[in-house]
Enzyme design. Structure first.
Site, PDB file in Angstrom:
ATOM      1  N   HIS A  49      -2.848   1.198 -16.114  1.00 34.60           N
ATOM      2  CA  HIS A  49      -3.855   0.079 -16.243  1.00 34.60           C
ATOM      3  C   HIS A  49      -4.867   0.542 -15.276  1.00 34.60           C
ATOM      4  CE1 HIS A  49      -1.288  -0.871 -12.645  1.00 34.60           C
ATOM      5  NE2 HIS A  49      -2.439  -0.940 -11.968  1.00 34.60           N
TER       6      HIS A  49
HETATM    7  C1  T46 Z   1      -1.690  -0.371  -8.912  1.00 38.73           C
HETATM    8  C2  T46 Z   1      -0.719   0.617  -8.903  1.00 38.73           C
HETATM    9  C3  T46 Z   1      -1.105   1.602  -7.909  1.00 38.73           C
HETATM   10  C4  T46 Z   1       3.393  -8.668  -7.215  1.00 38.73           C
HETATM   11  O1  T46 Z   1       3.951  -9.831  -7.317  1.00 38.73           O
HETATM   12  N1  T46 Z   1       2.520  -8.715  -6.346  1.00 38.73           N
HETATM   13  C5  T46 Z   1       1.768  -7.598  -6.118  1.00 38.73           C
HETATM   14  O2  T46 Z   1       0.986  -7.266  -5.311  1.00 38.73           O
HETATM   15  C6  T46 Z   1       1.982  -6.416  -7.006  1.00 38.73           C
HETATM   16  C7  T46 Z   1       1.018  -5.241  -6.989  1.00 38.73           C
HETATM   17  C8  T46 Z   1       2.950  -6.648  -7.883  1.00 38.73           C
HETATM   18  N2  T46 Z   1       3.557  -7.664  -8.270  1.00 38.73           N
HETATM   19  C9  T46 Z   1       4.584  -7.764  -9.295  1.00 38.73           C
HETATM   20  C10 T46 Z   1       4.005  -7.740 -10.718  1.00 38.73           C
HETATM   21  C11 T46 Z   1       5.308  -6.949 -11.614  1.00 38.73           C
HETATM   22  O3  T46 Z   1       6.190  -8.050 -11.753  1.00 38.73           O
HETATM   23  O4  T46 Z   1       5.521  -6.730  -9.283  1.00 38.73           O
HETATM   24  C12 T46 Z   1       5.798  -6.069 -10.576  1.00 38.73           C
HETATM   25  C13 T46 Z   1       5.650  -4.630 -10.639  1.00 38.73           C
HETATM   26  O5  T46 Z   1       4.104  -4.500 -10.532  1.00 38.73           O
HETATM   27  P1  T46 Z   1       3.243  -3.336 -11.622  1.00 38.73           P
HETATM   28  O6  T46 Z   1       3.997  -3.397 -12.741  1.00 38.73           O
HETATM   29  O7  T46 Z   1       1.783  -3.910 -11.694  1.00 38.73           O
HETATM   30  O8  T46 Z   1       3.393  -2.087 -10.660  1.00 38.73           O
HETATM   31  P2  T46 Z   1       2.800  -0.922 -10.939  1.00 38.73           P
HETATM   32  O9  T46 Z   1       3.400   0.314 -10.211  1.00 38.73           O
HETATM   33  O10 T46 Z   1       2.715  -0.416 -12.471  1.00 38.73           O
HETATM   34  O11 T46 Z   1       1.097  -1.004 -10.435  1.00 38.73           O
HETATM   35  C14 T46 Z   1       1.098  -1.253  -8.999  1.00 38.73           C
HETATM   36  C15 T46 Z   1      -0.126  -2.593  -8.762  1.00 38.73           C
HETATM   37  O12 T46 Z   1       0.283  -3.558  -9.783  1.00 38.73           O
HETATM   38  C16 T46 Z   1      -1.327  -1.877  -9.365  1.00 38.73           C
HETATM   39  O13 T46 Z   1      -2.431  -2.678  -8.657  1.00 38.73           O
HETATM   40  O14 T46 Z   1      -2.927  -0.124  -8.892  1.00 38.73           O
HETATM   41  O15 T46 Z   1       0.546  -0.049  -8.464  1.00 38.73           O
END
Ligand code: T46
Length: 133
Positions: A49
Site C-alpha cells: 500500500h
Molecule cells: C506501513 C507498513 C510499514 C492498527 O490497528 N493500528 C496501527 O497503527 C497499524 C499500523 C495497524 N493496525 C491494525 C490494522 C490491521 O488490522 O493492524 C493490522 C495490521 O496492519 P497492516 O495490515 O496495515 O500492516 P502492514 O504491515 O501491511 O503495514 C504496516 C502499516 O499499516 C503501514 O502504515 O507503512 O506497516
C-alpha cells in the site's frame, strides 16, 4: 524518490549500546504513533500500500527485512538490517516488506495516528494518485 536512510547514533560502552530517537531531531517529524511487527511468518509479504499523507521512519531494531519502495516512476529495493539506521518513507510511496528474518522486529514511527482512509491499497489507484501530486 522521497525516501532517505537516516544514520542513528549509537551510544556504546562496555555494557552494550543505546540509541535515542527524538522528534524533530534525528526523527524529522512530530512522533504521533509507534508500532512494531514481529513473529512474521516465513514467506509473508506485508505492506502492499501507499499513504496519502503519512510519513514514517522504519527501523529493524532486531533482525532484518527487505523493502520495495516505489514512487510510481522508480522502484528501489533495500535491506534493513541495522538498528542504527532508520528508513524515512515520505507520503505517496508504495511499500512492500518481505524476507523477514525469524527474529525480525521492525519498529515504525509515524507522524499521524492510525487512519484507514489514508491508505491506498490498490496499485493502479496509487499510480493515478501520484500523477496528480
Ligand atoms: C506501513 C507498513 C510499514 C492498527 O490497528 N493500528 C496501527 O497503527 C497499524 C499500523 C495497524 N493496525 C491494525 C490494522 C490491521 O488490522 O493492524 C493490522 C495490521 O496492519 P497492516 O495490515 O496495515 O500492516 P502492514 O504491515 O501491511 O503495514 C504496516 C502499516 O499499516 C503501514 O502504515 O507503512 O506497516
Amino acid at each position: 524518490m522521497k525516501i532517505k536512510l537516516i544514520p542513528l547514533q549509537a551510544h556504546g560502552d562496555d555494557r552494550g549500546s543505546l540509541i535515542a530517537l527524538e522528534e524533530e531531531n534525528n526523527i524529522p517529524f512530530e512522533i504521533k504513533r509507534v508500532y512494531y511487527m514481529f513473529s512474521t511468518k516465513d514467506g509473508v509479504r506485508r505492506g502492499l500500500h501507499a499513504h496519502k499523507r503519512l510519513k514514517q521512519v522504519a527501523i529493524a531494531v532486531r533482525g532484518s527485512c527487505r523493502f520495495v519502495l516505489d514512487d510510481g516512476t522508480e522502484r528501489v529495493e533495500l535491506l534493513l538490517d541495522n538498528p542504527a539506521q532508520g528508513l524515512l518513507i515520505d507520503s505517496c510511496i508504495w511499500r512492500e516488506m518481505y524476507d523477514f528474518s525469524e527474529d525480525c522486529v521492525l519498529m515504525v514511527l509515524a507522524d499521524c495516528l492510525y487512519d484507514e482512509s489514508d491508505y491506498i491499497r490498490d496499485y493502479e489507484k496509487f499510480l493515478e494518485e501520484v500523477k496528480h501530486v
